[in-house]
Write a protein that holds these residues in place. Sequence first.
Motif, PDB file in Angstrom:
ATOM      1  N   GLN A 346       0.923  -1.225   0.056  1.00 15.24           N
ATOM      2  CA  GLN A 346       0.034  -0.155   0.077  1.00 15.24           C
ATOM      3  C   GLN A 346       0.751   1.401   0.049  1.00 15.24           C
ATOM      4  OE1 GLN A 346      -3.413   0.389   2.111  1.00 15.24           O
ATOM      5  NE2 GLN A 346      -4.182  -1.696   2.204  1.00 15.24           N
ATOM      6  N   GLU A 347       1.949   1.145   0.472  1.00 13.85           N
ATOM      7  CA  GLU A 347       2.734   2.364   0.800  1.00 13.85           C
ATOM      8  C   GLU A 347       4.204   2.151   0.869  1.00 13.85           C
ATOM      9  OE1 GLU A 347       1.271   4.304   4.114  1.00 13.85           O
ATOM     10  OE2 GLU A 347       1.281   2.580   5.440  1.00 13.85           O
ATOM     11  N   PRO A 348       4.942   3.247   0.928  1.00 13.96           N
ATOM     12  CA  PRO A 348       6.473   2.954   0.971  1.00 13.96           C
ATOM     13  C   PRO A 348       6.806   2.215   2.389  1.00 13.96           C
ATOM     14  CG  PRO A 348       6.475   4.971   0.070  1.00 13.96           C
ATOM     15  CD  PRO A 348       4.770   4.715   0.422  1.00 13.96           C
ATOM     16  N   LYS A 349       6.153   2.461   3.545  1.00 17.63           N
ATOM     17  CA  LYS A 349       6.079   1.706   4.812  1.00 17.63           C
ATOM     18  C   LYS A 349       6.256   0.263   4.641  1.00 17.63           C
ATOM     19  CE  LYS A 349       4.896   1.311   9.462  1.00 17.63           C
ATOM     20  NZ  LYS A 349       4.605  -0.291   9.519  1.00 17.63           N
ATOM     21  N   GLU A 350       5.224  -0.177   3.897  1.00 20.28           N
ATOM     22  CA  GLU A 350       4.974  -1.628   3.629  1.00 20.28           C
ATOM     23  C   GLU A 350       6.180  -2.218   2.847  1.00 20.28           C
ATOM     24  OE1 GLU A 350       0.266  -2.614   4.311  1.00 20.28           O
ATOM     25  OE2 GLU A 350       1.223  -2.995   2.320  1.00 20.28           O
ATOM     26  N   VAL A 351       6.644  -1.400   1.978  1.00 21.68           N
ATOM     27  CA  VAL A 351       7.847  -1.870   0.891  1.00 21.68           C
ATOM     28  C   VAL A 351       8.953  -1.978   2.133  1.00 21.68           C
ATOM     29  CG1 VAL A 351       9.465  -0.883  -0.701  1.00 21.68           C
ATOM     30  CG2 VAL A 351       7.056  -0.555  -0.855  1.00 21.68           C
ATOM     31  N   LYS A 352       9.188  -1.074   3.014  1.00 24.47           N
ATOM     32  CA  LYS A 352      10.330  -1.163   3.930  1.00 24.47           C
ATOM     33  C   LYS A 352      10.007  -2.588   4.682  1.00 24.47           C
ATOM     34  CE  LYS A 352       9.757   0.719   7.731  1.00 24.47           C
ATOM     35  NZ  LYS A 352       9.752   1.873   8.808  1.00 24.47           N
ATOM     36  N   ASP A 353       9.001  -2.777   5.012  1.00 21.66           N
ATOM     37  CA  ASP A 353       8.446  -4.076   5.979  1.00 21.66           C
ATOM     38  C   ASP A 353       8.857  -5.254   5.079  1.00 21.66           C
ATOM     39  OD1 ASP A 353       7.856  -2.386   7.868  1.00 21.66           O
ATOM     40  OD2 ASP A 353       5.566  -2.561   7.749  1.00 21.66           O
ATOM     41  N   PHE A 354       8.591  -5.083   3.671  1.00 21.16           N
ATOM     42  CA  PHE A 354       8.716  -6.481   2.923  1.00 21.16           C
ATOM     43  C   PHE A 354      10.181  -6.571   2.798  1.00 21.16           C
ATOM     44  CE2 PHE A 354       9.654  -8.146  -1.289  1.00 21.16           C
ATOM     45  CZ  PHE A 354       8.632  -9.211  -1.235  1.00 21.16           C
ATOM     46  N   LEU A 355      11.100  -5.512   2.386  1.00 18.62           N
ATOM     47  CA  LEU A 355      12.418  -5.714   2.370  1.00 18.62           C
ATOM     48  C   LEU A 355      13.064  -6.309   3.679  1.00 18.62           C
ATOM     49  CD1 LEU A 355      13.326  -2.197   0.458  1.00 18.62           C
ATOM     50  CD2 LEU A 355      12.954  -4.758  -0.563  1.00 18.62           C
ATOM     51  N   ARG A 356      12.506  -5.841   4.499  1.00 18.77           N
ATOM     52  CA  ARG A 356      13.127  -6.137   6.101  1.00 18.77           C
ATOM     53  C   ARG A 356      12.860  -7.780   6.226  1.00 18.77           C
ATOM     54  NH1 ARG A 356      12.019  -1.545  10.569  1.00 18.77           N
ATOM     55  NH2 ARG A 356      13.771  -0.267   9.967  1.00 18.77           N
ATOM     56  N   ARG A 357      11.545  -8.175   5.941  1.00 22.95           N
ATOM     57  CA  ARG A 357      11.364  -9.689   6.038  1.00 22.95           C
ATOM     58  C   ARG A 357      12.197 -10.357   4.839  1.00 22.95           C
ATOM     59  NH1 ARG A 357       5.217 -11.208   6.364  1.00 22.95           N
ATOM     60  NH2 ARG A 357       6.185 -13.467   6.770  1.00 22.95           N
ATOM     61  N   LEU A 358      12.400  -9.829   3.805  1.00 23.95           N
ATOM     62  CA  LEU A 358      13.419 -10.662   2.717  1.00 23.95           C
ATOM     63  C   LEU A 358      14.753 -10.776   3.583  1.00 23.95           C
ATOM     64  CD1 LEU A 358      12.981 -11.572   0.049  1.00 23.95           C
ATOM     65  CD2 LEU A 358      13.775  -9.798  -0.902  1.00 23.95           C
ATOM     66  N   VAL A 359      15.236  -9.746   4.152  1.00 23.63           N
ATOM     67  CA  VAL A 359      16.487  -9.886   4.859  1.00 23.63           C
ATOM     68  C   VAL A 359      16.493 -10.907   5.784  1.00 23.63           C
ATOM     69  CG1 VAL A 359      18.366  -8.819   5.952  1.00 23.63           C
ATOM     70  CG2 VAL A 359      17.223  -7.746   3.831  1.00 23.63           C
ATOM     71  N   GLU A 360      15.437 -10.888   6.732  1.00 25.59           N
ATOM     72  CA  GLU A 360      15.446 -11.696   7.693  1.00 25.59           C
ATOM     73  C   GLU A 360      15.428 -13.267   7.429  1.00 25.59           C
ATOM     74  OE1 GLU A 360      11.984 -10.670   9.951  1.00 25.59           O
ATOM     75  OE2 GLU A 360      13.039  -8.807  10.639  1.00 25.59           O
ATOM     76  N   TRP A 361      14.473 -13.546   6.225  1.00 25.18           N
ATOM     77  CA  TRP A 361      14.309 -14.888   5.586  1.00 25.18           C
ATOM     78  C   TRP A 361      15.668 -15.231   5.206  1.00 25.18           C
ATOM     79  CZ3 TRP A 361      15.134 -15.403   0.324  1.00 25.18           C
ATOM     80  CH2 TRP A 361      15.021 -16.896  -0.161  1.00 25.18           C
ATOM     81  N   LYS A 362      16.493 -14.376   4.532  1.00 29.26           N
ATOM     82  CA  LYS A 362      17.660 -14.813   3.856  1.00 29.26           C
ATOM     83  C   LYS A 362      18.829 -15.213   4.880  1.00 29.26           C
ATOM     84  CE  LYS A 362      20.670 -15.666   0.373  1.00 29.26           C
ATOM     85  NZ  LYS A 362      20.400 -16.733  -0.509  1.00 29.26           N
ATOM     86  N   ARG A 363      18.829 -14.398   5.840  1.00 29.13           N
ATOM     87  CA  ARG A 363      19.886 -14.676   7.006  1.00 29.13           C
ATOM     88  C   ARG A 363      19.309 -16.061   7.814  1.00 29.13           C
ATOM     89  NH1 ARG A 363      19.537  -8.459   9.721  1.00 29.13           N
ATOM     90  NH2 ARG A 363      21.267  -7.675   8.319  1.00 29.13           N
ATOM     91  N   SER A 364      18.180 -16.265   8.074  1.00 24.52           N
ATOM     92  CA  SER A 364      17.727 -17.527   8.639  1.00 24.52           C
ATOM     93  C   SER A 364      18.170 -18.816   7.650  1.00 24.52           C
ATOM     94  CB  SER A 364      16.476 -17.420   8.903  1.00 24.52           C
ATOM     95  OG  SER A 364      15.469 -17.321   7.984  1.00 24.52           O
ATOM     96  N   SER A 365      18.082 -18.580   6.546  1.00 25.21           N
ATOM     97  CA  SER A 365      18.361 -19.734   5.438  1.00 25.21           C
ATOM     98  C   SER A 365      19.817 -19.903   5.649  1.00 25.21           C
ATOM     99  CB  SER A 365      17.760 -19.490   4.030  1.00 25.21           C
ATOM    100  OG  SER A 365      18.323 -18.477   3.682  1.00 25.21           O
ATOM    101  N   LEU A 366      20.605 -18.998   5.904  1.00 22.27           N
ATOM    102  CA  LEU A 366      22.086 -19.170   5.910  1.00 22.27           C
ATOM    103  C   LEU A 366      22.564 -20.022   7.176  1.00 22.27           C
ATOM    104  CD1 LEU A 366      23.190 -15.970   3.910  1.00 22.27           C
ATOM    105  CD2 LEU A 366      22.847 -18.118   3.163  1.00 22.27           C
ATOM    106  N   GLN A 367      21.804 -19.805   8.186  1.00 18.88           N
ATOM    107  CA  GLN A 367      22.345 -20.255   9.455  1.00 18.88           C
ATOM    108  C   GLN A 367      22.269 -22.014   9.414  1.00 18.88           C
ATOM    109  OE1 GLN A 367      19.629 -18.321  12.230  1.00 18.88           O
ATOM    110  NE2 GLN A 367      20.759 -16.327  12.003  1.00 18.88           N
TER     111      GLN A 367
END
Length: 367
Positions: A346-367
Amino acid sequence: MTNQNVVVPDAKQGIDITIAMALPQSLFSPVVPKPLPAAPGGYFTITRNRFSKKTEAGGKISSWVDSMRDSSPTRVKSTTSLSETEEKNSWIVNHPSALNMFEQIVKGSKGKQIVMFLDYDGTLSPIVEDPDRAFMTNEMREAVRDVARYFPTAIVTGRCRNKVYSFVRLAGLYYAGSHGMDIKGPSKNNCKYQKGGVLFQPASEFLPMIDEVYNVLLERTKSIPGAQVENNKFCVSVHFRCVEEKMWALLVEQVRSVLNDYPKLRLTQGRKVLEIRPTIKWDKGKALEFLLESLGYANSTDVFPVYIGDDRTDEDAFKVLRNRGQGLGILVSKVPKETNASYSLQEPKEVKDFLRRLVEWKRSSLQ
């Protein structure tokens, strides 16, 4: 190329036609399950009132004003008696929230290289009255920086590349300014096209002409309160976000009168902006394809491009992803709009939340 990664609906495009759309029988590939069951009745009708070639080539002033009023991408106008709430719910079924569907999205990217493409205005920063003050928040900058650490990331914008770099201030990204007519990569990367950092400038011969038109438009638009002319190097943007609607017709008339003397330039429209561009066949979709090729993914089935944008001009990139049968487009919009994207935020704030979740998902997959 296999369609195993298809996560966008295979809808045919049309100009000024009415289509009936089913809710929702084949929105996703087997990789990404359907988000919601079909609504009773299963159909609603929308009118495709896309920014037509006739208008782009110089249709009536009224056509331009109508398109300016609709903003971009074109606002969905239902031909049925659907209420605004019902219309929005129907649209969300077809373009579900990328946050709500996050697990399905990353599941579809399993075993593939995600490549991120991000628009700037309205996506990473809010739309503001003064385009020179379209600053992104520090939190957004951190989110983009972290995404770029794990995935090749590009900012694809209609803005001048140097201007958007001054907003973003991150050295590890690719920057495609002027709708992809000015592409530069990070100082250290394996891109096969890089020479002194600059990857591609297909419209260099137009630079003197663009400068000339910019100066003429500065004079021609002085009489229109709120009009702002921006030189974006390979294109000129005339912002009308601060112009009263009753003055839009005069603004279009002034801009078109200037372009009458420059047949090698064309007039297009973005979100609250008129844009003068070279007539070469180049847009954000072409820029996306070029960057994928330069990264070695031209014909690869092991890539998962994700493009996030809010503007009519981002539709060219969404369409490329649909045609490739790879990755996905995410439209940033609070209201239903016609789009080739498969998901929404809906807005840039949700874009930020999506990007953060993507980073968290990637980090967890590398552990």
